[in-house]
Design an enzyme around this catalytic site. Structure first.
Site, mmCIF file in Angstrom:
data_model
loop_
_atom_site.group_PDB
_atom_site.id
_atom_site.type_symbol
_atom_site.label_atom_id
_atom_site.label_comp_id
_atom_site.label_asym_id
_atom_site.label_seq_id
_atom_site.Cartn_x
_atom_site.Cartn_y
_atom_site.Cartn_z
ATOM 1 N N ARG A 62 0.834 -1.211 0.000
ATOM 2 C CA ARG A 62 0.000 0.000 0.000
ATOM 3 C C ARG A 62 0.867 1.259 0.000
ATOM 4 O O ARG A 62 0.392 2.348 -0.326
ATOM 5 C CB ARG A 62 -0.982 0.005 1.182
ATOM 6 C CG ARG A 62 -1.850 1.263 1.227
ATOM 7 C CD ARG A 62 -3.162 1.096 1.980
ATOM 8 N NE ARG A 62 -3.024 0.411 3.241
ATOM 9 C CZ ARG A 62 -2.500 0.944 4.356
ATOM 10 N NH1 ARG A 62 -2.060 2.191 4.341
ATOM 11 N NH2 ARG A 62 -2.418 0.250 5.454
ATOM 12 N N TYR A 115 -14.332 15.026 -18.337
ATOM 13 C CA TYR A 115 -14.912 13.684 -18.242
ATOM 14 C C TYR A 115 -16.061 13.747 -17.213
ATOM 15 O O TYR A 115 -15.926 14.397 -16.163
ATOM 16 C CB TYR A 115 -13.826 12.683 -17.809
ATOM 17 C CG TYR A 115 -14.390 11.398 -17.304
ATOM 18 C CD1 TYR A 115 -15.271 10.645 -18.083
ATOM 19 C CD2 TYR A 115 -14.089 10.922 -16.028
ATOM 20 C CE1 TYR A 115 -15.827 9.462 -17.608
ATOM 21 C CE2 TYR A 115 -14.636 9.736 -15.552
ATOM 22 C CZ TYR A 115 -15.507 9.026 -16.347
ATOM 23 O OH TYR A 115 -16.058 7.861 -15.871
ATOM 24 N N ASP A 187 -5.122 17.282 -16.910
ATOM 25 C CA ASP A 187 -5.488 15.901 -17.241
ATOM 26 C C ASP A 187 -5.019 15.650 -18.676
ATOM 27 O O ASP A 187 -5.566 16.217 -19.631
ATOM 28 C CB ASP A 187 -7.001 15.712 -17.098
ATOM 29 C CG ASP A 187 -7.438 14.260 -17.331
ATOM 30 O OD1 ASP A 187 -6.759 13.557 -18.103
ATOM 31 O OD2 ASP A 187 -8.460 13.848 -16.767
HETATM 32 N N1 LCS Z 1 -9.918 11.666 -17.043
HETATM 33 C C1 LCS Z 1 -10.415 11.471 -18.276
HETATM 34 C C2 LCS Z 1 -10.120 12.467 -19.355
HETATM 35 C C3 LCS Z 1 -11.198 10.345 -18.543
HETATM 36 O O1 LCS Z 1 -11.666 10.175 -19.776
HETATM 37 C C4 LCS Z 1 -11.476 9.429 -17.491
HETATM 38 C C5 LCS Z 1 -12.325 8.224 -17.704
HETATM 39 C C6 LCS Z 1 -10.956 9.678 -16.220
HETATM 40 C C7 LCS Z 1 -10.168 10.802 -16.035
HETATM 41 C C8 LCS Z 1 -11.197 8.755 -15.057
HETATM 42 O O2 LCS Z 1 -10.392 7.641 -15.169
HETATM 43 P P1 LCS Z 1 -10.732 6.177 -14.617
HETATM 44 O O3 LCS Z 1 -11.008 6.330 -13.164
HETATM 45 O O4 LCS Z 1 -11.935 5.693 -15.353
HETATM 46 O O5 LCS Z 1 -9.486 5.414 -14.880
HETATM 47 N N2 LCS Z 1 -13.063 8.250 -18.891
HETATM 48 C C9 LCS Z 1 -13.956 7.367 -19.260
HETATM 49 C C10 LCS Z 1 -14.727 7.500 -20.434
HETATM 50 O O6 LCS Z 1 -14.746 8.455 -21.208
HETATM 51 N N3 LCS Z 1 -15.484 6.422 -20.567
HETATM 52 O O7 LCS Z 1 -15.355 5.563 -19.528
HETATM 53 C C11 LCS Z 1 -14.364 6.115 -18.602
#
Ligand code: LCS
Length: 398
Positions: A62, A115, A187
């Protein structure tokens, strides 16, 4: 003997060799998976010294693990940062950064096209701890400046934005952040360090959903944060250790393996996406296409300034709104109707009712996520096959 890291190597070489060569104890060329929860101490004194931070060593997965570290080292190198920290998902990485920088009463200034999960974190979850996020149209940096007050602890931007492919000027935001003495968090999920390196443009922290292009094969959920060593060390020994959102050694290993082909995958995603975008642009059933590599993209000049390539995501609006979009998504045969993105397989989805359904209907329209908007994550299949599939599916719209 090979595998001696050289910081003059180009990024595609670093993707293959960047995680530090073979395993010294066995000579294993493939990265070992240290599938262990705990690590034996040489002696009681050694264990106590590691706990006190007086001696280097592993304690417990962890906190750190050599397979996690192999991934972190490579991500730091590719992004041009001092250090990196892996998390169990992109959302764990994003929420971790904000929790590390904010306490109750503080606020964040963010771009407004995000997102859907990030938007939900910002508007529903963080306010429960009295952390507010002011989402503004970041395409005009003046909106960001106006929103900053004495309680603002960071600027957060997603560029290119999911799902509209809207861009934010990273260097401009970095100047604003510096002037106010707060960090800029970017991001970088859509571009990956292969096409965009925010730290080199002045940003302080990069976050990723490594679930996407970094892993690349649709078999892992993970996140990563890259930044200054001091920040990353604090993040590890506070949020990661205490909240516990770690990545498993197996998933870290899958990401190290994924990174080996990042360069070649991104080149193919981009080449295919450009062909698909150009095809859709002139299709009679398509109203508009959003892809930063098209000269018709309103921020094409900014794309050329801050990105070395335009990525593999294409969004487009079909004529006939949601119903026409549904017909298309139900008709595809090669492309898979699914959320997520950045996989070697092409994926299609409807942001308004799926990934971005966390936005209120009026906010969806305001950030450009219309009823007819369809998002396509262009895979690495043969471009002609992807286009043929879109062609037969679009033909089914009345
Ligand atoms: N940032 C962006 C730009 C993302 O597209 C996503 C997930 C995340 C952060 C979060 O990441 P995760 O926790 O899922 O690894 N985007 C998604 C999408 O467009 N469709 O399903 C998940």
């Amino acid at each position: 003997m090979g595998h001696k890291i050289n910081d003059q190597w180009k990024i595609s070489t670093m993707c293959v060799h960047g995680s530090g060569g073979y395993d010294k104890s066995t000579g294993s060329v493939g990265k070992p998976i240290y599938q262990t929860s705990t690590f034996a101490f040489e002696s009681a004194r050694a264990g106590a010294e590691i706990f006190l931070g007086e001696r280097e060593g592993y304690v417990y997965t962890r906190i750190s693990n050599p397979t996690q570290e192999a991934f972190e080292k490579e991500m730091a190198f590719l992004e041009g940062g001092e250090a990196a920290l892996a998390f169990g998902s992109g959302m764990a990485a994003i929420s971790g950064v904000i929790m590390a920088l904010c306490k109750n009463g503080d606020n964040v200034v963010s771009s407004d096209t995000l997102y859907g999960g990030s938007h939900q974190l910002f508007t529903e979850t963080l306010p429960r701890w009295d952390i507010t996020v002011k989402e503004v149209d970041g395409t005009n940096c003046k909106n960001i400046v106006k929103a900053i007050d004495e309680k603002t602890r960071l600027i957060y931007i997603e560029t290119p934005a999911n799902p509209t492919l809207t861009l934010i000027d990273i260097a401009e935001c970095a100047k604003i952040a510096k002037k106010h003495g707060i960090p800029l968090v970017v991001d970088n999920t859509f571009s990956t360090p292969y096409f965009q390196q925010p730290l080199k443009l002045g940003a302080d922290i990069v976050v990723h959903s490594a679930t996407k292009y970094i892993g690349g094969h649709g078999d892992t959920v993970a996140g990563v944060v890259v930044g200054h060593k001091e920040f990353i060390d604090n993040l590890r020994m506070s949020i990661l250790r205490d909240m516990g959102g770690i990545i498993s050694p197996l998933n870290a290993w899958l990401l190290v393996r994924g990174l080996k082909t990042l360069a070649i995958r991104m080149e193919r995603h981009q080449a295919n996406a450009l062909k698909v975008a150009k095809y859709l642009q002139f299709h009679p059933k398509v109203k508009s296409v959003f892809y930063p590599g098209l000269t018709t993209h309103p921020q094409h000049a900014l794309a050329k300034k801050q990105m070395s390539g335009f990525g593999g995501m294409v969004s487009f609006e079909v004529k006939g709104g949601r119903k026409a979009g549904e017909t298309l998504m139900n008709a595809v045969e090669l492309i898979t109707l699914a959320v997520s993105l950045g996989d070697v397989d092409s994926l299609i989805e409807h942001p308004g009712s799926m990934t971005h359904s966390t936005y209120a209907p009026e906010d969806l329209e305001a950030v450009g996520i219309t009823e007819g908007l369809v998002r396509l994550s262009v895979g690495i299949e043969d471009a002609e096959d992807i286009i043929n599939d879109l062609s037969q599916a679009l033909a089914q719209i009345n």
